[in-house]
Scaffold this motif. Structure first.
Motif, PDB file in Angstrom:
ATOM      1  N   ALA A 197       8.625   2.991 -15.831  1.00 24.86           N
ATOM      2  CA  ALA A 197       8.197   3.908 -14.862  1.00 24.86           C
ATOM      3  C   ALA A 197       7.930   3.384 -13.354  1.00 24.86           C
ATOM      4  O   ALA A 197       8.426   1.988 -13.342  1.00 24.86           O
ATOM      5  N   THR A 198       7.829   3.891 -12.397  1.00 23.48           N
ATOM      6  CA  THR A 198       7.647   3.399 -11.005  1.00 23.48           C
ATOM      7  C   THR A 198       6.312   3.610 -10.200  1.00 23.48           C
ATOM      8  O   THR A 198       5.903   4.782 -10.555  1.00 23.48           O
ATOM      9  N   ILE A 199       5.905   2.782  -9.511  1.00 27.82           N
ATOM     10  CA  ILE A 199       4.661   2.709  -9.046  1.00 27.82           C
ATOM     11  C   ILE A 199       4.985   2.263  -7.204  1.00 27.82           C
ATOM     12  O   ILE A 199       5.410   1.114  -7.114  1.00 27.82           O
ATOM     13  N   LEU A 200       4.414   2.984  -6.487  1.00 27.64           N
ATOM     14  CA  LEU A 200       4.842   2.761  -5.161  1.00 27.64           C
ATOM     15  C   LEU A 200       3.499   2.422  -4.167  1.00 27.64           C
ATOM     16  O   LEU A 200       2.658   3.336  -4.181  1.00 27.64           O
ATOM     17  N   TRP A 201       3.323   1.401  -3.830  1.00 27.15           N
ATOM     18  CA  TRP A 201       2.396   0.990  -2.753  1.00 27.15           C
ATOM     19  C   TRP A 201       2.718   1.478  -1.524  1.00 27.15           C
ATOM     20  O   TRP A 201       3.814   1.109  -0.836  1.00 27.15           O
ATOM     21  N   CYS A 202       2.186   2.753  -0.911  1.00 31.17           N
ATOM     22  CA  CYS A 202       2.475   3.499   0.470  1.00 31.17           C
ATOM     23  C   CYS A 202       1.533   2.887   1.368  1.00 31.17           C
ATOM     24  O   CYS A 202       0.776   3.678   1.900  1.00 31.17           O
ATOM     25  N   TYR A 203       2.061   1.932   2.091  1.00 30.50           N
ATOM     26  CA  TYR A 203       1.247   1.436   3.332  1.00 30.50           C
ATOM     27  C   TYR A 203       2.051   1.605   4.575  1.00 30.50           C
ATOM     28  O   TYR A 203       2.984   1.587   4.692  1.00 30.50           O
ATOM     29  N   THR A 204       1.118   2.054   5.538  1.00 28.85           N
ATOM     30  CA  THR A 204       1.849   2.228   7.072  1.00 28.85           C
ATOM     31  C   THR A 204       1.431   0.844   7.699  1.00 28.85           C
ATOM     32  O   THR A 204       0.651   0.281   7.651  1.00 28.85           O
ATOM     33  N   ARG A 205       2.609   0.586   8.532  1.00 30.17           N
ATOM     34  CA  ARG A 205       2.608  -0.702   9.197  1.00 30.17           C
ATOM     35  C   ARG A 205       3.223  -0.486  10.802  1.00 30.17           C
ATOM     36  O   ARG A 205       4.377  -0.340  10.635  1.00 30.17           O
ATOM     37  N   ASN A 206       2.530  -0.224  11.692  1.00 32.02           N
ATOM     38  CA  ASN A 206       3.253  -0.392  13.010  1.00 32.02           C
ATOM     39  C   ASN A 206       1.941  -0.348  14.094  1.00 32.02           C
ATOM     40  O   ASN A 206       1.055   0.123  13.976  1.00 32.02           O
ATOM     41  N   SER A 207       2.273  -1.471  14.946  1.00 33.62           N
ATOM     42  CA  SER A 207       1.289  -1.787  15.990  1.00 33.62           C
ATOM     43  C   SER A 207       0.768  -0.560  16.880  1.00 33.62           C
ATOM     44  O   SER A 207      -0.498  -0.581  17.318  1.00 33.62           O
ATOM     45  N   GLU A 208       1.519   0.388  16.913  1.00 37.80           N
ATOM     46  CA  GLU A 208       0.979   1.650  17.638  1.00 37.80           C
ATOM     47  C   GLU A 208       0.460   2.687  16.976  1.00 37.80           C
ATOM     48  O   GLU A 208      -0.324   3.312  17.517  1.00 37.80           O
ATOM     49  N   PHE A 209      -0.081   2.331  15.747  1.00 32.63           N
ATOM     50  CA  PHE A 209      -0.806   3.167  14.963  1.00 32.63           C
ATOM     51  C   PHE A 209      -2.398   2.701  15.117  1.00 32.63           C
ATOM     52  O   PHE A 209      -3.269   3.388  14.628  1.00 32.63           O
ATOM     53  N   LYS A 210      -2.437   1.504  15.854  1.00 36.26           N
ATOM     54  CA  LYS A 210      -3.824   1.163  16.262  1.00 36.26           C
ATOM     55  C   LYS A 210      -4.067   1.376  17.836  1.00 36.26           C
ATOM     56  O   LYS A 210      -3.269   0.664  18.783  1.00 36.26           O
ATOM     57  N   THR A 211      -4.794   2.237  18.182  1.00 37.46           N
ATOM     58  CA  THR A 211      -5.030   2.537  19.522  1.00 37.46           C
ATOM     59  C   THR A 211      -6.091   1.944  20.268  1.00 37.46           C
ATOM     60  O   THR A 211      -7.113   1.365  19.439  1.00 37.46           O
ATOM     61  N   ASP A 212      -6.544   2.201  21.508  1.00 40.51           N
ATOM     62  CA  ASP A 212      -7.707   1.631  21.957  1.00 40.51           C
ATOM     63  C   ASP A 212      -9.084   2.189  21.352  1.00 40.51           C
ATOM     64  O   ASP A 212      -9.986   1.612  21.323  1.00 40.51           O
ATOM     65  N   SER A 213      -8.934   3.555  20.768  1.00 42.67           N
ATOM     66  CA  SER A 213     -10.016   4.185  20.245  1.00 42.67           C
ATOM     67  C   SER A 213     -10.243   3.897  18.793  1.00 42.67           C
ATOM     68  O   SER A 213     -11.424   3.939  18.371  1.00 42.67           O
ATOM     69  N   ASP A 214      -9.127   3.610  18.054  1.00 44.71           N
ATOM     70  CA  ASP A 214      -9.310   3.752  16.551  1.00 44.71           C
ATOM     71  C   ASP A 214      -8.066   3.269  15.906  1.00 44.71           C
ATOM     72  O   ASP A 214      -6.993   2.981  16.641  1.00 44.71           O
TER      73      ASP A 214
END
Length: 352
Positions: A197-214
């Motif tokens: 079977a297969t299990i995927l850790w689905c993580y997001t990584r991009n410095s632009e995903f962190k803004t000044d507000s959140d």
């Protein structure tokens, strides 16, 4: 195992907020709800009888066996976060046998760890508890740090040491994500051909995903889309962080979105945000397990129970929790894992 009154005592004043909520944007009638026949979600798929047998082994093992819910112990932080940082609170886990022992003692459905940790004791334990071999990791010693996932072994190696499933991470949104998607899609196909079977850790990584507000790395819309790509490359189970906010596409201003999309699919309630993650897993036909997050000390029990309730009431399939369990004495680690399992075993806690 904890009873409903003990669970409500842990939730305190938040009990009604979590246990009485009804999701109306994506109603539960649209979902494939986890249950004893969850493996039958694949009965019309291209998964082989060997894959179905291994999925059934995972779903039917441990205290949650036969319920359609999964509680996996994942300990690969020695690579992802450094061994010294991960294990200084409990030195027992420098010894990988204790990783497996904790999962067995706590009645987990399976244990997820590295090639080295599971291979060292595979002859003793691979037939006693399902092994999930994590085939790729971030490489932490490069300076300055970079965020990439590289293979630490082959799919065939995982099969040789008796794995029930392989696990892999993709950093969606990163510069290397295209390569990672292609690599893991190929790895998952090979795993299926070998019967795992297969299990995927689905993580997001991009410095632009962190803004000044959140910080939108765990936004429901971004993580939901990561899930949708994950099931597209034939993950049998999706692991995702619990959503903490929404509107990532809008606030970062990329991809495709409109206000009506947000209004029609979800609210700001955490169960509804998680419901959007479940919907992106083919409406629950592919199980969503949320991660337990890091250890914060005394609040761990409440946070673990809260996360399990959100996942279950959203239509998810379980929890994959490591640091809250292994960064404490064995008895306490077992207790917190059993507290999570109590949520899924309690028929008074239903899908919202």
């Amino acid at each position: 195992m904890k009873k409903i009154n003990e669970i409500t005592e842990i939730l305190g004043d938040d009990t009604s907020y979590y246990l009485d909520h009804v999701s109306k944007k994506i109603p539960k009638e649209r979902l494939q709800i986890p249950g004893p026949e969850s493996v039958d979600n694949f009965r019309e798929s291209d998964r082989s009888p060997q894959v179905l047998k291994n999925l059934a082994q995972l779903y039917n093992h441990g205290n949650l066996g036969g319920t359609g819910y999964i509680n996996i112990l994942p300990i690969d932080q020695g690579i992802e976060h450094s061994a010294a940082f991960s294990f200084y609170k409990n030195q027992d886990y420098f010894d990988p046998e204790n990783i497996v022992k904790l999962a067995v003692e706590a009645g987990c459905n399976g244990v997820a760890s590295t090639f080295g940790a599971l291979a060292l004791h595979s002859r003793k334990y691979a037939h006693k508890i399902p092994f999930v071999v994590k085939i790729n990791h971030n490489e932490l010693l490069t300076y300055p740090n970079k965020y990439d996932q590289i293979s630490y072994g082959t799919v065939k190696e995982a099969w040789n040491l008796g794995a029930t499933a392989i696990g892999a991470t993709i950093y969606f949104g990163s510069k290397q994500s295209n390569r990672q998607i292609q690599e893991i899609a190929e790895a998952f196909e090979e795993a299926h051909q070998l019967g795992m079977a297969t299990i995927l850790w689905c993580y997001t990584r991009n410095s632009e995903f962190k803004t000044d507000s959140d910080d939108y790395h765990s936004a429901a819309d971004l993580t939901g889309q990561a899930n949708h790509i994950g099931v597209t490359i034939k993950a049998d189970i999706i692991k995702q962080k619990l959503p903490t906010n929404n509107f990532g596409f809008r606030e970062v201003d990329f991809a495709k979105y409109d206000e009506e999309m947000y209004e029609s699919l979800t609210t700001d309630h955490p169960i509804d945000l998680c419901r959007l993650q479940v919907a992106n897993c083919y409406m629950g036909k592919i199980g969503l397990i949320n991660s337990g997050g890091g250890s914060k000390g005394e609040s761990d029990y409440k946070e673990a129970v809260r996360t399990a309730i959100i996942n279950k009431r959203a239509g998810g399939s379980g929890l994959i929790m490591g640091r809250k369990a292994f960064q404490r004495p064995l008895k306490e680690g077992v207790d917190i894992l059993e507290s999570v399992q109590s949520v899924y075993l309690n028929d008074k806690i239903t899908v919202a």
